[in-house]
Design an enzyme around this catalytic site. Structure first.
Site, PDB file in Angstrom:
ATOM      1  N   HIS A  99      -7.543 -12.094   3.472  1.00 51.75           N
ATOM      2  CA  HIS A  99      -7.131 -12.156   4.879  1.00 51.75           C
ATOM      3  C   HIS A  99      -8.273 -11.658   5.765  1.00 51.75           C
ATOM      4  CE1 HIS A  99      -6.640  -7.791   4.769  1.00 51.75           C
ATOM      5  NE2 HIS A  99      -5.936  -7.936   3.665  1.00 51.75           N
TER       6      HIS A  99
HETATM    7  P1  TYD Z   1      -2.157  -6.079   2.189  1.00 47.40           P
HETATM    8  O1  TYD Z   1      -2.910  -5.517   3.343  1.00 47.40           O
HETATM    9  O2  TYD Z   1      -1.876  -7.539   2.184  1.00 47.40           O
HETATM   10  O3  TYD Z   1      -2.899  -5.692   0.828  1.00 47.40           O
HETATM   11  P2  TYD Z   1      -4.330  -6.126   0.256  1.00 47.40           P
HETATM   12  O4  TYD Z   1      -5.129  -6.663   1.385  1.00 47.40           O
HETATM   13  O5  TYD Z   1      -4.880  -4.883  -0.319  1.00 47.40           O
HETATM   14  O6  TYD Z   1      -4.105  -7.127  -0.818  1.00 47.40           O
HETATM   15  O7  TYD Z   1      -0.808  -5.267   2.048  1.00 47.40           O
HETATM   16  C1  TYD Z   1       0.047  -5.406   0.928  1.00 47.40           C
HETATM   17  C2  TYD Z   1       1.443  -5.002   1.345  1.00 47.40           C
HETATM   18  O8  TYD Z   1       1.488  -3.623   1.730  1.00 47.40           O
HETATM   19  C3  TYD Z   1       1.958  -5.806   2.545  1.00 47.40           C
HETATM   20  O9  TYD Z   1       3.327  -6.105   2.296  1.00 47.40           O
HETATM   21  C4  TYD Z   1       1.868  -4.851   3.690  1.00 47.40           C
HETATM   22  C5  TYD Z   1       1.973  -3.489   3.048  1.00 47.40           C
HETATM   23  N1  TYD Z   1       1.170  -2.464   3.754  1.00 47.40           N
HETATM   24  C6  TYD Z   1       1.794  -1.471   4.480  1.00 47.40           C
HETATM   25  O10 TYD Z   1       3.033  -1.412   4.593  1.00 47.40           O
HETATM   26  N2  TYD Z   1       1.035  -0.518   5.092  1.00 47.40           N
HETATM   27  C7  TYD Z   1      -0.309  -0.539   5.024  1.00 47.40           C
HETATM   28  O11 TYD Z   1      -0.997   0.354   5.610  1.00 47.40           O
HETATM   29  C8  TYD Z   1      -0.960  -1.592   4.289  1.00 47.40           C
HETATM   30  C9  TYD Z   1      -2.446  -1.687   4.171  1.00 47.40           C
HETATM   31  C10 TYD Z   1      -0.175  -2.535   3.667  1.00 47.40           C
END
Ligand code: TYD
Length: 138
Positions: A55
């Site tokens: 992303h």
């Molecule tokens: P995401 O940012 O997509 O993870 P990555 O980029 O590491 O693969 O987040 C994964 C899940 O966690 C998504 O459902 C959102 C949640 N999340 C939170 O609730 N709080 C946060 O601070 C972060 C970073 C993610």
């Protein structure tokens, strides 16, 4: 900010206070890193072969540090890609807004620390790569 390119992404060498009893790295807002930290989170227990990220962010800036083990971060500004291997607790990778990132190749036991300039907000994410490309070429 939409025009941010890989040139704006940079490795930031953090302070390392060395001691025979172990090393220590302090990080100050706007002194060691170019933004104010509102939130930190860390990734751990990442299974072998998993890819995280996938992303870009609209308003958020980040510093990513491997505080344990190693992993690769592939950055993409819509024109070119660059891979950074992070494997030191005193090395951070600064990622500004509108840069696509994938985190991969996590070593066993790796811990990825993320310092972020904003609270978590799903509406700040661009999760569709084609949408990202559309925004970047506009
Ligand atoms: P995401 O940012 O997509 O993870 P990555 O980029 O590491 O693969 O987040 C994964 C899940 O966690 C998504 O459902 C959102 C949640 N999340 C939170 O609730 N709080 C946060 O601070 C972060 C970073 C993610």
């Amino acid at each position: 900010m939409k025009n941010n390119t890989l040139n704006k992404c940079e490795i930031i060498k953090l302070v390392k206070i060395e001691n025979l009893k172990g090393n220590l790295t302090p990080v100050y807002n706007k002194i060691h890193i170019p933004f104010e930290v509102k939130r930190l989170y860390y990734l751990y227990d990442v299974p072998g072969g998993a890819t995280r990220g996938g992303h870009a962010h609209i308003g958020l800036e980040q510093l990513i540090v491997s505080v344990m083990g190693s992993f690769d971060v592939v950055l993409d500004d819509g024109r070119s890609k660059r891979k950074f291997t992070l494997n030191r607790a005193y090395i951070g990778l600064y990622i500004p807004q509108y840069i696509w990132r994938e985190l991969e190749n996590f070593s066993s036991g790796a811990i990825c620390l993320v310092l972020a300039s904003e609270f978590y907000k799903e509406s700040d994410y661009i999760r569709d790569y084609n949408e990202f490309l559309q925004i970047k070429i506009k």
